[in-house]
Design a protein around this motif. Structure first.
Motif, PDB file in Angstrom:
ATOM      1  N   ASP A 866       1.633  17.371  37.612  1.00 23.35           N
ATOM      2  CA  ASP A 866       1.574  16.265  36.894  1.00 23.35           C
ATOM      3  C   ASP A 866       3.178  15.880  36.652  1.00 23.35           C
ATOM      4  O   ASP A 866       3.910  16.696  36.529  1.00 23.35           O
ATOM      5  CB  ASP A 866       1.289  16.488  35.487  1.00 23.35           C
ATOM      6  CG  ASP A 866      -0.314  16.549  35.607  1.00 23.35           C
ATOM      7  OD1 ASP A 866      -0.906  16.141  36.355  1.00 23.35           O
ATOM      8  OD2 ASP A 866      -0.913  16.847  34.222  1.00 23.35           O
ATOM      9  N   ALA A 867       3.581  14.615  37.324  1.00 21.08           N
ATOM     10  CA  ALA A 867       4.730  14.190  36.998  1.00 21.08           C
ATOM     11  C   ALA A 867       5.113  13.681  35.699  1.00 21.08           C
ATOM     12  O   ALA A 867       6.331  13.639  35.337  1.00 21.08           O
ATOM     13  CB  ALA A 867       4.869  12.981  38.041  1.00 21.08           C
ATOM     14  N   LEU A 868       4.345  13.187  34.876  1.00 19.43           N
ATOM     15  CA  LEU A 868       4.457  12.557  33.567  1.00 19.43           C
ATOM     16  C   LEU A 868       3.649  13.209  32.584  1.00 19.43           C
ATOM     17  O   LEU A 868       2.571  13.582  32.841  1.00 19.43           O
ATOM     18  CB  LEU A 868       4.236  11.029  33.623  1.00 19.43           C
ATOM     19  CG  LEU A 868       5.336  10.088  34.479  1.00 19.43           C
ATOM     20  CD1 LEU A 868       4.703   8.731  34.394  1.00 19.43           C
ATOM     21  CD2 LEU A 868       6.597  10.301  34.137  1.00 19.43           C
ATOM     22  N   GLN A 962      15.826  12.439  27.478  1.00 22.87           N
ATOM     23  CA  GLN A 962      16.550  13.517  28.400  1.00 22.87           C
ATOM     24  C   GLN A 962      16.395  13.041  29.920  1.00 22.87           C
ATOM     25  O   GLN A 962      16.249  13.861  30.774  1.00 22.87           O
ATOM     26  CB  GLN A 962      15.731  14.858  28.278  1.00 22.87           C
ATOM     27  CG  GLN A 962      14.100  14.905  28.531  1.00 22.87           C
ATOM     28  CD  GLN A 962      13.609  15.986  28.044  1.00 22.87           C
ATOM     29  OE1 GLN A 962      14.028  16.649  27.111  1.00 22.87           O
ATOM     30  NE2 GLN A 962      12.861  16.511  28.827  1.00 22.87           N
ATOM     31  N   ASP A 963      16.831  11.823  30.180  1.00 15.98           N
ATOM     32  CA  ASP A 963      16.889  11.137  31.456  1.00 15.98           C
ATOM     33  C   ASP A 963      17.938  12.317  32.363  1.00 15.98           C
ATOM     34  O   ASP A 963      17.805  12.417  33.613  1.00 15.98           O
ATOM     35  CB  ASP A 963      17.172   9.776  31.850  1.00 15.98           C
ATOM     36  CG  ASP A 963      15.884   9.344  30.781  1.00 15.98           C
ATOM     37  OD1 ASP A 963      14.750   9.567  31.026  1.00 15.98           O
ATOM     38  OD2 ASP A 963      16.189   7.888  30.470  1.00 15.98           O
ATOM     39  N   GLU A 967      12.917  16.047  33.918  1.00 15.48           N
ATOM     40  CA  GLU A 967      11.734  15.895  33.122  1.00 15.48           C
ATOM     41  C   GLU A 967      11.080  17.243  32.850  1.00 15.48           C
ATOM     42  O   GLU A 967      11.515  18.347  33.550  1.00 15.48           O
ATOM     43  CB  GLU A 967      10.830  15.143  33.873  1.00 15.48           C
ATOM     44  CG  GLU A 967      11.324  13.631  34.207  1.00 15.48           C
ATOM     45  CD  GLU A 967      10.410  12.898  35.202  1.00 15.48           C
ATOM     46  OE1 GLU A 967       9.177  13.308  35.270  1.00 15.48           O
ATOM     47  OE2 GLU A 967      10.429  11.575  35.347  1.00 15.48           O
ATOM     48  N   GLY A 968      10.324  17.367  31.654  1.00 12.39           N
ATOM     49  CA  GLY A 968       9.602  18.521  31.384  1.00 12.39           C
ATOM     50  C   GLY A 968      10.143  18.672  29.993  1.00 12.39           C
ATOM     51  O   GLY A 968      10.714  18.038  29.109  1.00 12.39           O
ATOM     52  N   HIS A 969       9.343  19.946  29.411  1.00 11.71           N
ATOM     53  CA  HIS A 969       9.790  20.288  28.074  1.00 11.71           C
ATOM     54  C   HIS A 969       9.026  21.576  28.112  1.00 11.71           C
ATOM     55  O   HIS A 969       8.833  22.428  28.972  1.00 11.71           O
ATOM     56  CB  HIS A 969       8.866  19.342  27.092  1.00 11.71           C
ATOM     57  CG  HIS A 969       7.322  19.481  27.123  1.00 11.71           C
ATOM     58  ND1 HIS A 969       6.668  20.465  26.293  1.00 11.71           N
ATOM     59  CD2 HIS A 969       6.289  19.385  27.699  1.00 11.71           C
ATOM     60  CE1 HIS A 969       5.448  20.949  26.554  1.00 11.71           C
ATOM     61  NE2 HIS A 969       5.270  20.131  27.309  1.00 11.71           N
ATOM     62  N   LEU A 970       9.544  22.266  26.691  1.00 14.24           N
ATOM     63  CA  LEU A 970       9.247  23.769  26.600  1.00 14.24           C
ATOM     64  C   LEU A 970       8.025  23.793  25.551  1.00 14.24           C
ATOM     65  O   LEU A 970       8.078  22.993  24.487  1.00 14.24           O
ATOM     66  CB  LEU A 970      10.592  24.163  25.922  1.00 14.24           C
ATOM     67  CG  LEU A 970      12.072  24.183  26.642  1.00 14.24           C
ATOM     68  CD1 LEU A 970      12.977  24.986  25.894  1.00 14.24           C
ATOM     69  CD2 LEU A 970      11.854  24.825  28.021  1.00 14.24           C
TER      70      LEU A 970
END
Length: 1207
Positions: A866-868, A962-963, A967-970
């Motif tokens: 997944d990209a988004l 966070q551009d 991308e991504g998150h924890l």
């Protein structure tokens, strides 16, 4: 690119109890300071609650934990004396925000029975069980050599012992006269100067209390036969009046036998007849009468019936002097479960409205939730709605206990505590600024029809509390509220400021599957073995397919809910209004499994819940069920376990009778007892498990011998434990290491199986995977402690969890050899606990189904490709597996209400040690990502054509801010043993931390503290730990609760700001903090118990009254009781123990420069005070001299021209 940082100042102080709310549990004593106007209540567990004006509420605890027998204020001195059941006297200093013990005096050879401290005296009279009276110096807390021995107090000709001392009081007429009352009925007035008895009274009935008239010429006694006797000091040979207030004369001329009058108070007034107030005294023949308090005022007798037994009462008077007209204005009545104050100034004796939250336990508390940083408008709205339903008829006067000072701290923010109760009620409490005030009460039972009384065998299956609240989920922003009930039902509420006519929508879910790994015992002729079960997909029903009364001829239910929802239009008042009810159905005569996890998201319009059968997702906007799937089906091809098929289960026709047999009820009613039965245990072989299956085991597992499992039909199965989520108070366990309330060693040899009798197949056909549907448990009333082994550092998790959730289980050995074990009322009350005898962790957790233990909606990446981020549902199971379920939700409002939501399990699976407890999401800078939510809108508000009603959503996308960092998150995932930080969408583990090896985590949450976030954990061994995020470095590890009991384990919850709460007793909520900043702020908000108030002056008695009324003011106790005249007491009689806050401790502790500076400052203050007093006296002398000079000059001028013969 990701940047991680670690804030060292997130948590920097030890756990600290901040404030305790609720009614003192098991009260025993009461005291009141008439000048400071503060109230003290002692309890059986050694606790003291000191109450003043609203906001002034202090709790302190004796280290010994001995019951408090009596309390005595040093009136207007800022001190309190407590007498405890371990025969120890304690002096508490109340001139500080947190009271501390200054001195203690331990009696070694005698038991303390009664204490009396005269006003403005430093000598305390102490009566003992042997009948002796000792005198203690309050300042030094040392016994005086002056002792009144019982054999000197009574006549030498008396052959019997007078009994313990039950009353001590000084005469209002003469302080040198001490009235001593003995239990046998003997009363002695002792002349302290002459060391002899003035008079002795021998009465036939036992004495319970004595009350003086303020003139000191007569007194009143209460007796064990329900009588009141009046005595005049002029003639003590017999009472001049004996009355039986509630004893009527029978036809044969005899008086009715009455209960004892336990206490009487005799208070005079200036403008009316005196008040005689007493408790008890009712006739025995009036069965069923509630406890009463009787107020006699002249010829009028008023009987006030109480809801609970009276522990103590006390009249509040205008003056602290016992030789003045008392003028009582109120009566404080301490009941076993309530505190009331009666207004004596009005003829109908109304009660005051209690400003303290004393009704938390009105119905036993079953769950709690704590919300900090709530929207600022939610508290006023809830209060305005709840104020409409407040009771009336209270006294219009102000609350008389109005002592102390309380101010708001520098930092306050709205906090709300939610409590769920056994009767199905929900209470919202305003917990801002360390106070607690009820805002709003919601009754969930109003959404259902009243249960009809059952007959025959069905009566055994009826729930005593079918509406009991099991867990709650609340979104303060959208004001959507969900309640999970004990009857396997979920109610969704929306908030509205307008009343409405509505019909509650009901959805029925058939979430009853037999997973491929669910094993049930079969009926073998020789030994119990295991039949094989097939799988069955869950089913759902949107309408009632059958009436609640339908079922088999034997009374078994099928495809019916446990309780019936109202199917008609109902009028709902403003507040929370039920919109949707989801119910699990009975299947084949067996009740539905309890719901173990719940999550709701207002932005998505979705609700998800799970139990040990599987997972269901409901679209509450379209009122449809989107997903109803077993846990096994969620894996798809990514199942990490080897699951082998089983043959279909055999007939289960008669299992419903057994499944309801082991109901457990943990309410505080002493007549109800705790009973635990055990379900049959499924023994599995684990010697052929693969490496993957070994990894999936619980860390507490141990290997069983395979000698008992030689049946070739038994196939290897994964061995894991079924554990609860952080928000789930119910889960099911199967094991044999907890038998009859005691933990047995897992290494001990297993008992040989006993062949089953004719009833064996019927009892075991139920299967180990079907825990019974049981009564609602009261988390407030659980008194069984965790079985913790301090020598080895391990906790018997099975025993704790089994008692924690009241799971009724049944074993073959117990069925044939032992009866169900019952905890008696005394054992429950004493909080007894059993400890593991094993040096290793308790035996392996063997469960037959994989339960859903925690759920979390959020914006995440369902797949690695997944990209988004998209809406996802994170699912945690009892085997430590994390599953991701992506969803496709229409964004347009109209499409959202018409187009279906698509859900497709991705097969993504992550692994942790132990049951998964909590999910949270961080952005790449380590900041917490809030779940998306809907902004609240009132669906019942009048239509506004200019402003159409549209859903306003607030999203917190992980990629929105966070551009520059990619991308991504924890994702933060915490289980019972382990915490991991996972990078999404790559699903790589960045940080991992093994939280505990010797215990397991009960509650975990990601909270905001000091502008940072951390992971807070509460372990079964009582430790509170915090870990930094995202690095998972240990910040704090405090052994806060050395022995954790079930109540705390069920109700402990964290919130933002470094705070937490739990139910410390069945009637009290304890709040704690582990943040230094919050600790300092809360210290500012604690109330001041002592305020400088000038002691009221005694009334001028006049010359004649003072001359003929005795020489009480000439009585010098220091001269009589001091060491110079009375000598020293025997050292073996009592032992002086200096307190931590005593002067001796201060002198030792205050060494070095700090101590010298403190002493110098105190000396300077004292010197400045003395100089100020000297300056005042000097100014007074100068004024007096000027006045004298002026008068002398005037006299000189007047006599200047007179001759000598004119004088």
């Amino acid at each position: 690119m990701f940047f991680f940082y670690f804030n060292q100042s997130i948590v920097s102080c030890l756990s600290l109890q901040t404030v305790r709310h609720g009614f003192p549990y098991q009260p025993t004593a009461l005291a009141f300071d008439p000048v400071q106007k503060i109230l003290a209540i002692g309890s059986r567990t050694g606790g003291i609650r000191i109450l003043g004006r609203p906001g002034v509420d202090c709790y302190c605890q004796h280290e010994s934990g001995a019951a408090v027998l009596q309390l005595q204020f040093l009136i207007n001195e800022g001190a309190l004396v407590t007498a405890c059941a371990d025969d120890t006297l304690h002096l508490w200093n109340l001139r500080q925000r947190r009271p501390a013990v200054l001195h203690s005096l331990k009696f070694n050879r005698e038991r303390i029975t009664f204490c009396h401290l005269p006003f403005q005296s430093k000598w305390l009279y102490v009566g003992t069980e042997r009948g002796n009276t000792h005198i203690v110096n309050i300042e030094s807390f040392i016994l005086s050599g002056y002792v009144i021995m019982w054999n000197k107090a009574i006549e030498l000709s008396t052959k019997t012992h007078p009994g313990p001392v039950v009353h001590l009081s000084d005469s209002p007429k003469d302080e040198g006269k001490l009235l001593i009352g003995f239990e046998s009925g003997t009363i002695v007035q002792w002349d302290l100067r002459g060391k002899k008895a003035d008079f002795r009274i021998y009465y036939d009935e036992a004495i319970h209390s004595v009350g003086w008239h303020h003139e000191g010429k007569q007194f009143m006694c209460s007796h064990s036969d329900g009588s009141l006797s009046m005595w005049n000091l002029r003639n003590t040979t017999r009472p001049f009046q004996v009355t039986f207030p509630h004893g009527k004369i029978q036809k044969d001329g005899r008086k009715e036998s009455c209960k004892p009058i336990l206490k009487v108070e005799y208070k005079t007034t200036r403008n009316s007849e005196p008040f005689v107030i007493f408790s008890g005294g009712l006739s025995y023949d009036k069965a069923g009468r509630r406890p009463t308090l009787t107020i006699m005022h002249g010829k009028a007798i008023t009987v006030l019936e109480m809801d609970y037994p009276i522990v103590e009462f006390m009249a509040l008077c205008e003056t602290p002097y016992n030789n003045e007209v008392q003028e009582p204005y109120a009566v404080v009545v301490l009941l076993e479960k309530d505190l009331i104050v009666v207004d004596l100034t009005q003829s109908n004796f109304p009660v005051f409205e209690n400003p303290y939250p004393m009704d938390i336990h009105e119905s036993p508390v079953t769950c709690t939730a704590y919300f900090a940083d709530c929207p600022p408008d939610i508290i006023p709205i809830l209060y305005s709605i709840g104020a409409k339903h407040k009771k009336t008829g209270y006294s219009q006067k102000e609350w008389p206990v109005a002592g102390g000072l309380w101010t708001l701290g520098s930092h306050t923010y709205p906090e709300i505590i939610v409590t769920g109760h056994a009767d199905g009620s929900i209470k919202f409490w305003d917990a801002s600024a360390i106070t607690l005030q009820m805002l709003y009460k919601l009754k969930t039972s109003k959404a259902f029809e009243k249960p009809k009384p059952a007959e025959g065998r069905a009566a055994e299956l009826v729930e005593e509390d079918p509406f009991a609240v099991q867990m709650v989920s609340w979104c303060p922003q959208s004001r959507i509220f969900c309640v999970v009930g004990i009857s396997a039902h979920i109610i969704l509420y929306r908030f509205s400021k307008y009343d409405a006519n509505t019909q509650i929508v009901s959805l029925e879910v058939r979430l009853q599957c037999e997973a491929e790994d669910a094993i049930s015992p079969s009926e073998n002729e020789n030994n119990p073995c295991f039949s094989e079960s097939g799988s069955q997909s869950p089913q759902t029903h949107h309408q009632h397919p059958a009436s609640p009364g339908s079922g088999t001829p034997e009374g078994n239910k099928d495809s019916t809910p446990c309780i019936k929802v109202k199917d008609r239009m109902v009028r709902v008042p403003p507040g929370y209004q039920a919109e949707l009810v989801i119910q699990l159905l009975w299947i084949d005569g067996e009740p539905p499994q309890q719901i173990t996890s719940l999550d709701i998201n207002s932005a998505y319009g979705l609700l998800a819940f799970g139990n040990c059968n599987g997972l269901a997702v409901v679209d509450y906007l379209q009122k449809t069920i989107l997903l109803c799937m077993s846990t096994l089906d969620l894996y798809g091809a990514a199942d990490p376990y080897q699951r082998l098929t089983r043959s279909p289960r055999r007939n289960r026709q008669s299992t419903s009778e057994f499944c309801m047999r082991g109901l457990s009820n943990f309410y505080s009613d002493s007549k109800k007892r705790i009973r635990t039965s055990y379900q049959s245990l499924t023994e599995l072989s684990d010697n052929q498990q693969s490496i993957d299956m070994e990894r999936s085991k619980s860390p507490t597992s141990v290997h069983y011998s395979t000698s008992l499992h030689n049946d070739p039909r038994i196939l290897p199965e994964p061995v894991a434990s079924l554990r609860a989520s952080h928000c789930s108070p119910v889960f099911y366990l199967l094991d044999n290491d907890h038998v009859n309330g005691h933990c047995t060693s897992p290494t001990s040899q297993p008992k040989p199986r006993v062949p089953m009798g004719p009833e064996g197949p019927r009892l075991t056909r139920r299967g180990a995977g079907r825990p019974p549907f049981r009564k609602a448990q009261s988390a407030a009333c659980m008194e069984i402690s965790l079985p913790v082994s301090h020598t080895e550092g391990y906790a018997s998790r099975r025993a704790m969890l089994q008692q924690l959730h009241g799971v009724s289980m049944y074993s073959h050995d117990e069925h044939h050899t032992t009866a169900p074990y019952c905890w008696s009322e005394r054992e429950s009350r004493e909080n007894s606990f059993s400890r593991s005898r094993s040096s290793s962790v308790s035996s392996i957790d063997r469960d037959t189904k994989e339960a859903i233990t925690t759920l979390q909606f959020g914006e995440s990446f369902g797949r690695k490709s997944d990209a988004l981020p998209t809406p996802c549902l994170w699912v945690g199971t009892s085997l430590g597996v994390v599953l991701l379920i992506p969803m496709s939700i229409p964004t347009d409002d109209e499409e959202r209400l018409e187009e279906p939501v698509t859900i497709g399990p991705s097969g993504t699976a992550l692994m942790l040690k132990g049951s998964v407890l909590h999910f949270s999401f961080l952005d790449c800078m380590g900041a917490l990502i809030q779940s998306p939510h809907e902004v609240w809108r009132d669906v019942n508000a009048p239509e506004d054509p200019d402003r159409p009603r549209r859903r306003k959503l607030v999203h917190f996308s992980p990629s929105s801010s966070q551009d520059n960092y990619g991308e991504g998150h924890l994702a933060v995932v915490c289980s019972e043993r382990q915490a991991k930080v996972i990078l999404m969408p790559s699903q790589s583990c960045l940080f991992v931390h093994n939280i505990t090896e010797s215990s397991f985590v009960l509650r975990a949450d990601v909270v905001s503290v000091c502008n940072s976030v951390c992971l807070a954990c509460f372990c079964a061994n009582g430790h509170i730990m915090t870990l930094s995020l995202p690095s998972l470095r240990p910040l704090m590890d405090v052994n806060y609760l050395p022995l954790t009991d079930m109540r705390i384990a069920r109700t402990f919850c964290f919130t933002n700001g470094g705070q937490a709460l739990y139910l410390s007793s069945p009637t009290e909520v304890q709040r704690i903090t582990y943040s230094q900043e919050m600790c300092d702020n809360l210290q500012e908000m604690l109330g001041e118990l002592f305020t400088p108030i000038e002691t009221p002056e005694a009334q001028n008695r006049g010359f004649l009254k003072g001359f003929f009324g005795g020489n009480s003011h000439n009585f010098d106790r220091e001269e009589l009781f001091g060491e110079a005249s009375a000598g020293k007491a025997s050292r073996s009689l009592a032992q002086h123990i200096p307190g931590q806050a005593g002067m001796e401790g201060m002198k030792v502790a205050a060494s070095g420069v700090v101590g010298d500076l403190a002493r110098a400052r105190i000396a300077l203050d004292e010197r400045g005070q003395r100089l100020g007093e000297l300056e005042d006296r000097t100014a007074l002398m100068m004024t007096s001299a000027e006045t004298f000079s002026k008068h002398a000059h005037e006299l000189m001028l007047k006599c200047k021209d007179k001759k000598w013969y004119q004088f």
